[in-house]
Design an enzyme around this catalytic site. Structure first.
Site, PDB file in Angstrom:
ATOM      1  N   LEU A 132      -2.849   7.907  -0.873  1.00  0.00           N
ATOM      2  CA  LEU A 132      -2.160   6.631  -0.643  1.00  0.00           C
ATOM      3  C   LEU A 132      -2.353   5.764  -1.878  1.00  0.00           C
ATOM      4  CD1 LEU A 132      -0.662   4.627   1.125  1.00  0.00           C
ATOM      5  CD2 LEU A 132      -2.807   4.071   2.259  1.00  0.00           C
ATOM      6  N   HIS A 133      -1.506   5.985  -2.874  1.00  0.00           N
ATOM      7  CA  HIS A 133      -1.657   5.225  -4.112  1.00  0.00           C
ATOM      8  C   HIS A 133      -0.856   3.942  -4.027  1.00  0.00           C
ATOM      9  CE1 HIS A 133       2.169   6.751  -5.995  1.00  0.00           C
ATOM     10  NE2 HIS A 133       1.959   7.667  -5.105  1.00  0.00           N
ATOM     11  N   MET A 134      -0.736   3.240  -5.147  1.00  0.00           N
ATOM     12  CA  MET A 134      -0.289   1.856  -5.056  1.00  0.00           C
ATOM     13  C   MET A 134       1.167   1.664  -4.626  1.00  0.00           C
ATOM     14  SD  MET A 134      -1.177  -1.063  -7.730  1.00  0.00           S
ATOM     15  CE  MET A 134      -0.635  -2.719  -7.498  1.00  0.00           C
TER      16      MET A 134
END
Lengths: 96, 161
Positions: free
Chosen positions: A19-21
Site C-alpha cells: 500500500l504505497h502512496m
C-alpha cells in the site's frame, strides 16, 4: 439517538508494491467523502483512514491483512466502497 | 527503520533557492549527487521521473510537507534528503497550501517492502506537530541533522523493533 452504525471488512494487500502512496492517496480522498469515521488497523496499529500521513504510516506490505472499520450514518456503504477500492488499488497488477 | 539509515545529511539543503516545484526537485537531486549518494550521469533521468511522478499525483500531503519519491534502477540503496523553503513552494498539494519542507526519497525498484518501511518511518515523524514545526524552522544543516537524530532517538524505545 441510538448507537452509530458500524461496519468492518478485512482486506489483504496483494500487490508486491504494497500500500504505497498513490493508492493510499486515492483511498484517503475517497474515505474523506464519507460522513463516517474510517479506521485502518494493522496488528496493534490503528490509523485514521482520512489522513494520508497516517495511512502511509501503515506501511502495509504484500500479504498484510488490513482491517477496515467504519462508524457513522453511512458506515456500511463506506465499508463496501472503501474495501473494494483498497482491494482494487492493491491487487496483483504492479503499478510502479 | 531509523531516518539516519537513509537520510544523507551532506545532501540537505536548508535554504532552497528555487521557488518552483521542478527547480526544488533539481536542487535536491543535485545535492544528492554532490554528496555522492547518486551518480552524476543519472541526475537528469531521476529529475525527469520525479517530476513525472508529481504530475501523476502530487506528493504534497498538506501541512507544508511534500514527499517526492520514486524507485530508480540506478539506486542501490534508499537515499533521502531534506530541503527547506522560506518562501514556500506550490506543489499542487492536497490542501492547496504552499510547501515549506520537502523530503525527497529515492529507492531501488527491487525492494518495495524496504521502501514502505522508510516511508512509514518518515510519516511517523511527519505526523507529529513538533517535528513539522522544527523542520520548518530549521535554518542550517546542523539543525536538520540534530532533528533527525532526536527523532531517531525518540523512536528507539516504543513499538518498533
Amino acid at each position: 439517538m441510538g448507537p452509530q452504525p458500524t461496519a468492518e471488512r478485512v482486506i489483504e494487500i496483494r500487490s508486491s508494491e504494497g500500500l504505497h502512496m498513490r493508492p493510499a492517496m486515492r483511498f484517503v480522498q475517497r474515505a474523506s467523502s464519507f460522513a463516517s469515521s474510517v479506521s485502518l488497523i494493522k496488528g496493534d496499529l490503528t490509523v485514521d483512514g482520512k489522513s494520508i500521513m497516517q495511512v502511509t504510516m501503515l506501511a502495509a506490505t504484500k500479504g498484510t491483512q488490513i482491517r477496515l472499520c467504519t462508524k457513522g450514518p453511512d458506515a456500511v456503504e463506506a465499508a463496501d466502497v472503501l474495501a473494494e477500492l483498497l482491494a482494487h488499488e492493491t491487487s496483483e497488477t504492479p503499478t510502479n | 527503520m531509523n531516518l539516519c539509515e537513509f537520510m544523507v545529511p551532506e545532501a540537505f539543503v536548508p535554504h532552497l533557492e528555487g521557488t518552483k516545484r521542478d527547480d526544488i526537485i533539481r536542487e535536491l537531486v543535485n545535492g544528492l549527487a554532490q554528496a555522492g549518494a547518486i551518480k552524476t550521469e543519472n541526475i537528469e533521468d531521476i529529475i525527469l521521473r520525479l517530476i513525472d511522478r508529481e504530475k501523476q499525483g502530487s506528493t504534497g500531503i498538506g501541512k507544508g510537507i511534500a514527499v517526492p519519491h520514486i524507485k530508480h534502477p540506478s539506486v542501490a540503496r534508499i537515499v533521502g534528503t531534506i530541503g527547506c523553503s522560506r518562501a514556500g513552494v506550490d506543489f499542487a498539494s492536497l490542501d492547496k497550501a504552499p510547501v515549506f519542507s520537502v523530503l525527497l526519497l529515492l529507492s531501488p525498484p527491487d525492494n518495495p517492502d524496504r521502501h514502505l518501511e522508510a516511508m512509514e518511518s518518515l510519516f511517523g515523524h511527519l505526523q507529529r506537530d513538533m517535528f513539522r514545526k522544527f523542520l520548518r524552522q530549521a535554518d542550517s544543516r546542523e539543525t536538520l541533522v540534530d532533528l533527525i537524530q532526536e527523532a531517531d532517538e525518540s523512536n528507539s524505545s516504543p513499538r518498533k523493533k
